[in-house]
Design a protein around this motif. Sequence first.
Motif, PDB file in Angstrom:
ATOM      1  N   ARG A  75       0.837  -1.189   0.000  1.00  0.00           N
ATOM      2  CA  ARG A  75       0.000   0.000   0.000  1.00  0.00           C
ATOM      3  C   ARG A  75       0.868   1.233   0.000  1.00  0.00           C
ATOM      4  O   ARG A  75       2.037   1.216   0.399  1.00  0.00           O
ATOM      5  CB  ARG A  75      -0.950   0.019   1.205  1.00  0.00           C
ATOM      6  N   ASP A 128      -4.167   4.704   1.898  1.00  0.00           N
ATOM      7  CA  ASP A 128      -5.097   3.846   2.622  1.00  0.00           C
ATOM      8  C   ASP A 128      -5.434   2.569   1.875  1.00  0.00           C
ATOM      9  O   ASP A 128      -5.985   1.650   2.465  1.00  0.00           O
ATOM     10  CB  ASP A 128      -6.413   4.592   2.883  1.00  0.00           C
ATOM     11  N   GLY A 129      -5.151   2.534   0.587  1.00  0.00           N
ATOM     12  CA  GLY A 129      -5.600   1.405  -0.227  1.00  0.00           C
ATOM     13  C   GLY A 129      -4.597   0.275  -0.262  1.00  0.00           C
ATOM     14  O   GLY A 129      -3.456   0.452  -0.670  1.00  0.00           O
ATOM     15  N   TYR A 130      -5.010  -0.903   0.185  1.00  0.00           N
ATOM     16  CA  TYR A 130      -4.181  -2.092   0.144  1.00  0.00           C
ATOM     17  C   TYR A 130      -4.472  -2.846  -1.155  1.00  0.00           C
ATOM     18  O   TYR A 130      -5.630  -3.023  -1.528  1.00  0.00           O
ATOM     19  CB  TYR A 130      -4.518  -3.019   1.317  1.00  0.00           C
ATOM     20  N   PHE A 183      -3.772  -6.554  -2.895  1.00  0.00           N
ATOM     21  CA  PHE A 183      -3.322  -7.910  -2.608  1.00  0.00           C
ATOM     22  C   PHE A 183      -2.945  -8.637  -3.891  1.00  0.00           C
ATOM     23  O   PHE A 183      -3.531  -8.408  -4.958  1.00  0.00           O
ATOM     24  CB  PHE A 183      -4.441  -8.704  -1.918  1.00  0.00           C
ATOM     25  N   GLN A 208     -13.094  -0.765   5.886  1.00  0.00           N
ATOM     26  CA  GLN A 208     -13.004  -1.104   4.478  1.00  0.00           C
ATOM     27  C   GLN A 208     -13.777  -2.385   4.205  1.00  0.00           C
ATOM     28  O   GLN A 208     -13.890  -3.256   5.069  1.00  0.00           O
ATOM     29  CB  GLN A 208     -11.537  -1.282   4.064  1.00  0.00           C
ATOM     30  N   TYR A 229     -13.966  -5.597   1.425  1.00  0.00           N
ATOM     31  CA  TYR A 229     -13.260  -6.312   0.371  1.00  0.00           C
ATOM     32  C   TYR A 229     -14.130  -7.456  -0.127  1.00  0.00           C
ATOM     33  O   TYR A 229     -14.973  -7.978   0.605  1.00  0.00           O
ATOM     34  CB  TYR A 229     -11.948  -6.914   0.899  1.00  0.00           C
ATOM     35  N   GLY A 264      -6.830 -13.085  -4.105  1.00  0.00           N
ATOM     36  CA  GLY A 264      -6.680 -12.244  -2.932  1.00  0.00           C
ATOM     37  C   GLY A 264      -7.859 -11.296  -2.783  1.00  0.00           C
ATOM     38  O   GLY A 264      -8.632 -11.093  -3.729  1.00  0.00           O
ATOM     39  N   PRO A 265      -8.035 -10.723  -1.594  1.00  0.00           N
ATOM     40  CA  PRO A 265      -9.116  -9.741  -1.386  1.00  0.00           C
ATOM     41  C   PRO A 265      -8.927  -8.527  -2.288  1.00  0.00           C
ATOM     42  O   PRO A 265      -7.803  -8.074  -2.500  1.00  0.00           O
ATOM     43  CB  PRO A 265      -8.964  -9.363   0.089  1.00  0.00           C
ATOM     44  N   VAL A 266     -10.038  -7.999  -2.780  1.00  0.00           N
ATOM     45  CA  VAL A 266     -10.014  -6.807  -3.629  1.00  0.00           C
ATOM     46  C   VAL A 266     -10.824  -5.720  -2.933  1.00  0.00           C
ATOM     47  O   VAL A 266     -11.981  -5.948  -2.552  1.00  0.00           O
ATOM     48  CB  VAL A 266     -10.607  -7.105  -5.024  1.00  0.00           C
ATOM     49  N   LEU A 267     -10.220  -4.562  -2.750  1.00  0.00           N
ATOM     50  CA  LEU A 267     -10.872  -3.464  -2.060  1.00  0.00           C
ATOM     51  C   LEU A 267     -12.084  -2.963  -2.842  1.00  0.00           C
ATOM     52  O   LEU A 267     -11.999  -2.686  -4.039  1.00  0.00           O
ATOM     53  CB  LEU A 267      -9.882  -2.312  -1.861  1.00  0.00           C
ATOM     54  N   THR A 290     -13.900   2.273   1.072  1.00  0.00           N
ATOM     55  CA  THR A 290     -13.510   2.702   2.406  1.00  0.00           C
ATOM     56  C   THR A 290     -14.563   3.689   2.898  1.00  0.00           C
ATOM     57  O   THR A 290     -14.889   4.646   2.182  1.00  0.00           O
ATOM     58  CB  THR A 290     -12.138   3.378   2.402  1.00  0.00           C
ATOM     59  N   SER A 350      -8.113  -0.722   9.575  1.00  0.00           N
ATOM     60  CA  SER A 350      -6.690  -0.529   9.362  1.00  0.00           C
ATOM     61  C   SER A 350      -6.103   0.365  10.425  1.00  0.00           C
ATOM     62  O   SER A 350      -6.540   1.499  10.604  1.00  0.00           O
ATOM     63  CB  SER A 350      -6.452   0.096   7.976  1.00  0.00           C
ATOM     64  N   LEU A 384      -3.992  -4.226   8.230  1.00  0.00           N
ATOM     65  CA  LEU A 384      -5.401  -4.577   8.064  1.00  0.00           C
ATOM     66  C   LEU A 384      -5.746  -5.739   8.966  1.00  0.00           C
ATOM     67  O   LEU A 384      -5.005  -6.725   9.025  1.00  0.00           O
ATOM     68  CB  LEU A 384      -5.663  -5.020   6.628  1.00  0.00           C
TER      69      LEU A 384
END
Lengths: 111, 108
Positions: free
Chosen positions: A95, A98-100, A102, B33, B35, B42-45, B48, B92, B96
């Motif tokens: 990141r 704030d944005g992670y 993956f 957040q 996801y 994997g998790p995708v946002l 928020t 977060s 996270l």
Amino acid sequence: EPEVTQTPSHQVTQMGQEVILRCVPISNHLYFYWYRQILGQKVEFLVSFYNNEISEKSEIFDDQFSVERPDGSNFTLKIRSTKLEDSAMYFCASRRGDGYTFGSGTRLTVV
Amino acid sequence: TQLLEQSPQFLSIQEGENLTVYCNSSSVFSSLQWYRQEPGEGPVLLVTVVTGGEVKKLKRLTFQFGDARKDSSLHITAAQPGDTGLYLCAHSYHKLSFGAGTTVTVRA
């Protein structure tokens, strides 16, 4: 769109062997993470890495685990002597704000 | 430890129906957040939420942050099979921390 790349996608290893999971984070991101997800369980934090050092680690991240950013682009997770209970999906994340983001994960199976 | 409780654990509905999943805690958060995770990925946002009482819309998905910033909900209108997945809420603080998730299955 920039993405986090993980290799290999699947890894099968014998108990007691060392494994290295590899990740290429997004190039302008500053914070790097490893998470794991045992089948059917929640996504668990392992370790965070910032400014070339570990910033936080969980109880799971014991002496058998280590992380490295050897060349400014790759971010690796090493498990020195794998146990059966290390079988899981391992996700790398990075990141900037704030944005992670993956990666798609590495499925590790210890037999 | 600030725990996030998600409910229900599983939800199976027919295409076209609406659904709501919940994320609750006894703690106050500066933000939450959401996801979505598909099998083998994997998790995708998705979103928020930051302000108490905030409502955000993402096409057919509506996210709400509770007034007290302790809980959040995700509402999907006219669900489609492509909405199938594991929906995770997370907070977060240096890292996270995820809830256990709600597995949503939308049947065609």
